[in-house]
Design a protein around this motif. Structure first.
Motif, PDB file in Angstrom:
ATOM      1  N   ALA A  60      18.607  30.072  12.273  1.00 15.21           N
ATOM      2  CA  ALA A  60      17.255  30.807  12.099  1.00 15.21           C
ATOM      3  C   ALA A  60      17.041  31.824  13.296  1.00 15.21           C
ATOM      4  O   ALA A  60      16.746  32.991  12.803  1.00 15.21           O
ATOM      5  N   ALA A  61      17.565  31.832  14.388  1.00 16.33           N
ATOM      6  CA  ALA A  61      17.664  32.858  15.438  1.00 16.33           C
ATOM      7  C   ALA A  61      18.504  33.691  14.926  1.00 16.33           C
ATOM      8  O   ALA A  61      18.018  35.111  14.891  1.00 16.33           O
ATOM      9  N   GLY A  62      19.675  33.425  14.456  1.00 18.16           N
ATOM     10  CA  GLY A  62      20.647  34.387  14.083  1.00 18.16           C
ATOM     11  C   GLY A  62      20.028  35.392  12.855  1.00 18.16           C
ATOM     12  O   GLY A  62      20.184  36.605  12.831  1.00 18.16           O
ATOM     13  N   GLN A  67      17.770  40.527  11.041  1.00 19.46           N
ATOM     14  CA  GLN A  67      17.240  41.392   9.773  1.00 19.46           C
ATOM     15  C   GLN A  67      17.075  42.908  10.411  1.00 19.46           C
ATOM     16  O   GLN A  67      16.915  43.147  11.696  1.00 19.46           O
ATOM     17  N   ASN A  68      17.295  43.583   9.439  1.00 25.57           N
ATOM     18  CA  ASN A  68      17.342  45.155   9.649  1.00 25.57           C
ATOM     19  C   ASN A  68      18.290  45.641  10.747  1.00 25.57           C
ATOM     20  O   ASN A  68      17.972  46.573  11.524  1.00 25.57           O
ATOM     21  N   ALA A  69      19.283  44.890  10.858  1.00 25.95           N
ATOM     22  CA  ALA A  69      20.145  45.463  11.971  1.00 25.95           C
ATOM     23  C   ALA A  69      21.261  46.326  11.394  1.00 25.95           C
ATOM     24  O   ALA A  69      21.642  46.285  10.029  1.00 25.95           O
ATOM     25  N   ASP A  70      21.952  47.385  12.150  1.00 21.29           N
ATOM     26  CA  ASP A  70      22.814  48.260  11.587  1.00 21.29           C
ATOM     27  C   ASP A  70      24.188  47.541  11.666  1.00 21.29           C
ATOM     28  O   ASP A  70      24.233  46.339  12.051  1.00 21.29           O
ATOM     29  N   PRO A  71      25.106  47.872  10.807  1.00 22.26           N
ATOM     30  CA  PRO A  71      26.366  47.492  10.630  1.00 22.26           C
ATOM     31  C   PRO A  71      27.164  46.846  11.853  1.00 22.26           C
ATOM     32  O   PRO A  71      27.773  45.944  11.816  1.00 22.26           O
ATOM     33  N   GLN A  76      28.624  42.288  15.826  1.00 23.76           N
ATOM     34  CA  GLN A  76      28.277  41.395  16.770  1.00 23.76           C
ATOM     35  C   GLN A  76      27.508  40.296  16.710  1.00 23.76           C
ATOM     36  O   GLN A  76      27.906  39.449  17.309  1.00 23.76           O
ATOM     37  N   ASN A  77      26.543  40.344  16.087  1.00 23.39           N
ATOM     38  CA  ASN A  77      25.625  39.084  15.825  1.00 23.39           C
ATOM     39  C   ASN A  77      26.343  38.115  15.184  1.00 23.39           C
ATOM     40  O   ASN A  77      26.213  36.791  15.693  1.00 23.39           O
ATOM     41  N   GLN A  78      27.048  38.403  14.031  1.00 21.14           N
ATOM     42  CA  GLN A  78      27.984  37.222  13.580  1.00 21.14           C
ATOM     43  C   GLN A  78      29.029  36.484  14.598  1.00 21.14           C
ATOM     44  O   GLN A  78      29.100  35.143  14.451  1.00 21.14           O
ATOM     45  N   LEU A  79      29.588  37.487  15.396  1.00 19.98           N
ATOM     46  CA  LEU A  79      30.528  37.025  16.475  1.00 19.98           C
ATOM     47  C   LEU A  79      29.786  36.180  17.486  1.00 19.98           C
ATOM     48  O   LEU A  79      30.358  34.729  17.776  1.00 19.98           O
ATOM     49  N   VAL A  80      28.592  36.542  17.892  1.00 18.62           N
ATOM     50  CA  VAL A  80      27.674  35.565  18.734  1.00 18.62           C
ATOM     51  C   VAL A  80      27.342  34.248  18.092  1.00 18.62           C
ATOM     52  O   VAL A  80      27.298  33.302  18.479  1.00 18.62           O
ATOM     53  N   GLY A  81      26.974  34.382  16.985  1.00 13.03           N
ATOM     54  CA  GLY A  81      26.525  33.088  16.087  1.00 13.03           C
ATOM     55  C   GLY A  81      27.625  32.211  16.105  1.00 13.03           C
ATOM     56  O   GLY A  81      27.588  30.984  16.209  1.00 13.03           O
ATOM     57  N   LEU A  82      29.083  32.749  15.654  1.00 16.67           N
ATOM     58  CA  LEU A  82      30.087  31.828  15.644  1.00 16.67           C
ATOM     59  C   LEU A  82      30.461  31.208  17.086  1.00 16.67           C
ATOM     60  O   LEU A  82      30.861  29.968  16.922  1.00 16.67           O
TER      61      LEU A  82
END
Length: 108
Positions: A60-62, A67-71, A76-82
């Motif tokens: 949920a935090a990810g 939302q509305n993040a640039d590519p 980077q968000n996906q890497l942090v989530g993983l």
């Protein structure tokens, strides 16, 4: 007289179930599918639900932060989530294995 009539039908205790479980199976189940599957194997419902809540909160935090993040930021968000989910799986795997060792040591 039949001695089998004196046997009790009490279910095994939490510690007996945990001690009878194979520690490596619980560790593997917490790593490979992750998210507390090893706790289901050990019948440790509280630990499973805590892990599920933490993983859901992480997702949920990810989603909220993404939302509305640039590519570039999205990658980077996906890497942090993983990394967060892998860390959660590693911590729960270690805890599941150590719990089996602790219970077996206390049982004698």
């Amino acid at each position: 007289m039949d001695d089998s009539s004196n046997q009790t039908t009490a279910s095994p205790s939490r510690e007996q179930i945990l001690a009878a479980s194979a520690g490596w199976v619980a560790v593997l189940l917490n790593v490979i599918p992750g998210l507390g599957a090893g706790y289901l194997y050990q019948r440790r419902w509280k630990a499973y639900w805590i892990t599920s809540v933490l993983a859901t909160a992480w997702f949920a935090a990810g989603a909220a932060l993404g939302q509305n993040a640039d590519p570039a930021a999205e990658a980077q968000n996906q890497l942090v989530g993983l990394i967060g989910l892998v860390l959660l799986a590693a911590i729960t795997a270690a805890e599941a294995g150590l719990s089996v060792k602790r219970v077996r040591r206390n049982q004698g």
